[in-house]
Motif scaffolding. Structure first.
Motif, PDB file in Angstrom:
ATOM      1  N   LEU A   1      52.872  69.151  13.099  1.00  0.00           N
ATOM      2  CA  LEU A   1      51.791  69.977  13.635  1.00  0.00           C
ATOM      3  C   LEU A   1      50.464  69.238  13.540  1.00  0.00           C
ATOM      4  CD1 LEU A   1      52.558  73.514  12.169  1.00  0.00           C
ATOM      5  CD2 LEU A   1      52.805  72.786  14.533  1.00  0.00           C
ATOM      6  N   PRO A   2      49.636  69.281  14.559  1.00  0.00           N
ATOM      7  CA  PRO A   2      48.298  68.681  14.456  1.00  0.00           C
ATOM      8  C   PRO A   2      47.489  69.365  13.366  1.00  0.00           C
ATOM      9  CG  PRO A   2      48.858  69.202  16.742  1.00  0.00           C
ATOM     10  CD  PRO A   2      49.908  69.837  15.896  1.00  0.00           C
TER      11      PRO A   2
ATOM     12  N   LEU B   1      46.876  73.680  11.619  1.00  0.00           N
ATOM     13  CA  LEU B   1      46.996  74.131  10.235  1.00  0.00           C
ATOM     14  C   LEU B   1      45.707  74.798   9.765  1.00  0.00           C
ATOM     15  CD1 LEU B   1      48.900  71.080   8.692  1.00  0.00           C
ATOM     16  CD2 LEU B   1      49.830  73.259   9.434  1.00  0.00           C
ATOM     17  N   TRP B   2      44.569  74.176  10.089  1.00  0.00           N
ATOM     18  CA  TRP B   2      43.293  74.774   9.706  1.00  0.00           C
ATOM     19  C   TRP B   2      43.075  76.092  10.430  1.00  0.00           C
ATOM     20  CZ3 TRP B   2      40.763  73.803   5.555  1.00  0.00           C
ATOM     21  CH2 TRP B   2      40.805  72.525   4.979  1.00  0.00           C
ATOM     22  N   GLY B   3      43.455  76.157  11.713  1.00  0.00           N
ATOM     23  CA  GLY B   3      43.309  77.406  12.455  1.00  0.00           C
ATOM     24  C   GLY B   3      44.146  78.532  11.864  1.00  0.00           C
TER      25      GLY B   3
ATOM     26  N   GLN C   1      42.490  79.797   8.751  1.00  0.00           N
ATOM     27  CA  GLN C   1      41.351  80.655   9.067  1.00  0.00           C
ATOM     28  C   GLN C   1      41.806  82.043   9.506  1.00  0.00           C
ATOM     29  OE1 GLN C   1      38.922  78.594  11.912  1.00  0.00           O
ATOM     30  NE2 GLN C   1      38.561  76.847  10.573  1.00  0.00           N
ATOM     31  N   LEU C   2      42.922  82.116  10.248  1.00  0.00           N
ATOM     32  CA  LEU C   2      43.433  83.424  10.651  1.00  0.00           C
ATOM     33  C   LEU C   2      43.879  84.244   9.442  1.00  0.00           C
ATOM     34  CD1 LEU C   2      45.508  82.580  13.864  1.00  0.00           C
ATOM     35  CD2 LEU C   2      43.318  83.770  13.719  1.00  0.00           C
ATOM     36  N   PHE C   3      44.533  83.583   8.460  1.00  0.00           N
ATOM     37  CA  PHE C   3      44.932  84.288   7.249  1.00  0.00           C
ATOM     38  C   PHE C   3      43.713  84.803   6.492  1.00  0.00           C
ATOM     39  CE2 PHE C   3      49.158  82.167   7.535  1.00  0.00           C
ATOM     40  CZ  PHE C   3      49.936  83.308   7.391  1.00  0.00           C
TER      41      PHE C   3
END
Length: 396
Positions: A260-261, A265-267, A270-272
């Motif tokens: 995965l880019p 992972l950062w996105g 942030q959603l969590f």
């Protein structure tokens, strides 16, 4: 207390309208977030069409660099497979890898072996996770350069001749003794040249692709630096990794998360975090009760009926009977001359009542201290008997 048949049916079950009222804010935010993500993805995909492709004349393409190199007698050939890139590696060839981090570990190992023994030049564009295999001894700093335009700050002829250039991007650290460290940003270079250990070639690590873009080529010393880095050999092989390459299907020992880019992972993180904040925002706060002044006066009868409905819905006949008996004992105690604190003690209350009514306390014990009623009819009968008992005691 009233009969269950006479009480209107009520329900505390959530309704569709109530659920929509409570959750519409979160749903609206999610829709806006999703719409914004789609719009940004569409805009970015249009703006970056043909990114770093020497055949593309788009702002983020590199056709202008290829045209300038052709005027200097340097041929440019685009390859999209690992086998083509490995075969093209030669002493008179510069191999440019446009997206080295997209290569699998197996692809990186095979490409590094071919490049190190070719005697040519290898140019890596903004590598990060691929440095351990493609440029041993170089590692990426997690903090990028703040400035985009940087000064050479080294003795490399190509950098000194080009001067200021748009190399600000990923910053690197290297332990190689003979490496050229150029265009430093806050003390760390954004361009590193590593001489090959077993041949006359070298590897150039470039922290940002800006000097190769059509839209930036005419700024500062971008064109000069790009031509000198890519035009040192008579042939330029431009490697654009492609998913159609069969060698890319072998992920080696990498897991799903490794593929995965980093942005995804950062996105997801942030959603969590956003979901946790929304949960805290909408969650019920458990704390001490705070008394508030009621905006309107509520009749006592309405409060009694409301509590009765709650007892009926919960089938709490035992609690209802206990409340009726306790209230009756509290009111009877002053009437028979005993303290209210001893109103709930059978040994004190029952003899006093028997003396007042001239009756046996054995008939009063089941009424005031007996077991809970078995059904609603028995509960109603208990309420009537307690009311009659209090009326009899009050009678002069």
């Amino acid at each position: 207390m009233t009969s269950e048949a006479t009480l209107p049916a009520t329900s505390d079950s959530p309704t569709a309208r109530g659920l929509w009222t409570r959750s519409r804010g979160v749903l609206l935010a999610a829709v806006l977030l999703l719409t914004g993500a789609v719009v940004i993805a569409v805009v970015r995909s249009d703006a970056h069409h043909g990114r770093l492709d020497p055949r593309s004349a788009d702002p983020y393409g590199s056709r202008a660099v290829a045209a300038l190199l052709a005027e200097q007698g340097v041929s440019t050939r685009v390859v999209t497979t690992l086998d083509e890139a490995r075969t093209a590696a030669a002493p008179d060839t510069t191999l440019l890898i446009a997206a080295p981090d997209l290569l699998t570990h197996r692809q990186q190992d095979r490409l590094e072996q071919a490049a190190q023994h070719s005697g040519g030049r290898t140019v890596l564009i903004a590598p990060d996770t691929s440095l351990a295999r493609l440029a041993p001894g170089v590692s990426a700093d997690p903090v990028p350069s703040v400035e985009s335009l940087l000064e050479p700050g080294c003795t490399l002829p190509a950098a000194r001749s080009a001067g200021t250039a748009d190399t600000g991007g990923i910053r690197y650290r290297t332990t190689a003794a003979h490496a050229d460290r150029c265009y430093p940003g806050d003390g760390l270079p954004t361009l590193v040249r590593l001489p090959a250990a077993s041949a006359h070639g070298d590897t150039v690590v470039l922290g940002a692709p800006d000097i190769l873009y059509n839209k930036h080529l005419g700024k500062e010393g971008n064109a000069s630096l790009a031509l000198q880095l890519l035009g040192s050999r008579t042939h330029l092989v431009w490697y654009l990794p492609s998913l159609s390459d069969t060698s890319a299907t072998d992920a080696g020992s990498r897991s799903f998360f490794d593929l995965l880019p980093r942005g995804w992972l950062w996105g997801t993180l942030q959603l969590f975090i956003a979901a946790a904040v929304a949960a805290l925002w909408r969650a019920r706060r458990l704390g001490p009760l705070v008394p508030e002044q009621l905006p309107v006066a509520i009749r006592a009868s309405e409060t009694v009926e409301g509590r009765a409905r709650l007892y009926r819905r919960a089938r709490a006949r035992d609690r209802a009977a206990a409340a009726l008996r306790s209230t009756t004992r509290t009111r009877l105690a002053p009437l028979v001359g005993i303290p209210v604190a001893q109103a709930h003690t059978p040994e004190t209350l029952l003899p006093a009542l028997s003396a007042r009514l001239h009756s046996d306390d054995r008939t009063l014990r089941p009424l005031l201290f007996g077991p809970p009623p078995g059904d609603d009819a028995a509960l109603i009968a208990l309420a009537d008997q307690l009311d009659a008992l209090e009326s009899e005691v009050r009678r002069p």
